[in-house]
Enzyme design. Sequence first.
Site, PDB file in Angstrom:
ATOM      1  N   ASP A 106       0.871  -1.236   0.081  1.00  0.00           N
ATOM      2  CA  ASP A 106      -0.035  -0.015  -0.050  1.00  0.00           C
ATOM      3  C   ASP A 106       0.856   1.158  -0.100  1.00  0.00           C
ATOM      4  O   ASP A 106       2.238   1.292   0.211  1.00  0.00           O
ATOM      5  CB  ASP A 106      -1.079  -0.061   1.291  1.00  0.00           C
ATOM      6  CG  ASP A 106       0.052  -0.094   2.495  1.00  0.00           C
ATOM      7  OD1 ASP A 106       0.384   0.894   3.074  1.00  0.00           O
ATOM      8  OD2 ASP A 106       0.345  -1.332   2.996  1.00  0.00           O
TER       9      ASP A 106
ATOM     10  N   ASP B  96       0.468   3.528   2.276  1.00  0.00           N
ATOM     11  CA  ASP B  96       0.117   4.359   3.562  1.00  0.00           C
ATOM     12  C   ASP B  96      -1.070   5.180   3.559  1.00  0.00           C
ATOM     13  O   ASP B  96      -1.914   4.936   2.763  1.00  0.00           O
ATOM     14  CB  ASP B  96       1.289   4.741   4.222  1.00  0.00           C
ATOM     15  CG  ASP B  96       1.258   4.967   5.727  1.00  0.00           C
ATOM     16  OD1 ASP B  96       0.662   3.955   6.578  1.00  0.00           O
ATOM     17  OD2 ASP B  96       1.485   5.959   6.554  1.00  0.00           O
TER      18      ASP B  96
HETATM   19  N1  LIG Z   1       1.118   1.292   5.773  1.00  0.00           N
HETATM   20  C1  LIG Z   1       1.446   0.508   6.572  1.00  0.00           C
HETATM   21  N2  LIG Z   1       1.917   0.935   8.060  1.00  0.00           N
HETATM   22  C2  LIG Z   1       2.303   0.046   8.993  1.00  0.00           C
HETATM   23  N3  LIG Z   1       2.515  -1.276   8.761  1.00  0.00           N
HETATM   24  C3  LIG Z   1       2.079  -1.768   7.367  1.00  0.00           C
HETATM   25  N4  LIG Z   1       2.098  -2.922   6.871  1.00  0.00           N
HETATM   26  C4  LIG Z   1       1.760  -2.974   5.696  1.00  0.00           C
HETATM   27  N5  LIG Z   1       1.257  -1.649   5.257  1.00  0.00           N
HETATM   28  C5  LIG Z   1       1.549  -0.807   6.454  1.00  0.00           C
END
Ligand SMILES: Nc1ncnc2[nH]cnc12
Length: 311
Positions: A227, A229
């Site tokens: 992703d 975030d």
């Molecule tokens: N955006 C994110 N923040 C923290 N841990 C994660 N693991 C996978 N995506 C994450």
Amino acid sequence: MAGVPNTYADPVHIAVIGGTGLQTLPNFTLAATLTPTTPWGPPSSPISILQHPSPSTGKLIPIAFVSRHGLHHELAPHEVANRANIAALRSLGVRTIIAFSAVGSLQEEIRPRDFVVPDQIIDRTKGIRPFTFFEGGMVGHVGFGDPFDEGLAKIVRQCGHSLEGEGVRLHDRGVVICMEGPQFSTRAESNLYRSWGGSVINMSALPEAKLAREAEIAYQMICMATDYDCWHDSEDVNVEMVMGHMKANSENARRFVGAVLDELSKEEHAGQVLAKHLDGQSKFAGSITHKEGRSEEAVKKLSWLFPGYYD
Ligand SMILES: Nc1ncnc2[nH]cnc12
Ligand SMILES: CSC[C@H]1O[C@H](OP(=O)(O)O)[C@H](O)[C@@H]1O
């Protein structure tokens, strides 16, 4: 599983820690399932001893596998039994760990499903996780300037590049921000981490990497972005998104880990696999506490981890 031994007599030098979406390593022969306990309690999951046929020698190499969040992802990031995991692995003979992690990307060029072999960490955990073996009457300070093992990283990068073009994109370096969680970051935090030079973000690089260093184990994390975030103009991170990308790319993740195990099982890497360069560092790190100041309990626990170091 019925019929699978619960002991394994030979030393095991290599381990894989599986993370979110990588709770098992199928396609390996299961030689044993161990349920050890340690002075720090039981590990996150039973430890599977898998047999990996070395492509160069044909010999079967044992690999220990532990699932960081438990067999069914029942342990939150702050509940992971990090000390027990690392201690149990070391007691089996493990000196090399490949740790897998699903991460958020903090940089446009690190796209979901890309792999990153990080070389630095910024600690944003909140001090609520047990983070050292040296406490309660035995002090120890180990170096952590390079939190990952550069010799191991070189091998991992070479293996990742050998898979490029088959759906694998690899970034050779990166800074992992390790946050506390379990909630994801705020947008202000996500942007702050970008301004610090963060490449990816997760909730599990620490204290795992610190404890591996204290245990004299060469440790490298392989990250897979799932992703962007919440700093990006695409959809904010959510669990469905993380699991979706992990599932869709799990075959590549497993191929990547398999390629690393193939390479590590070559005779030429025997010294690296045994982490000879880390041998004895914790004996000296722990010698800062004079014998008369050591607590019996602390020495007992540490002697379980390092037999003979503090006699
Ligand atoms: N955006 C994110 N923040 C923290 N841990 C994660 N693991 C996978 N995506 C994450
Ligand atoms: C399910 S998203 C957050 C979760 O994913 C990562 O897990 P892991 O590092 O074990 O693959 C991250 O660190 C969080 O624990």
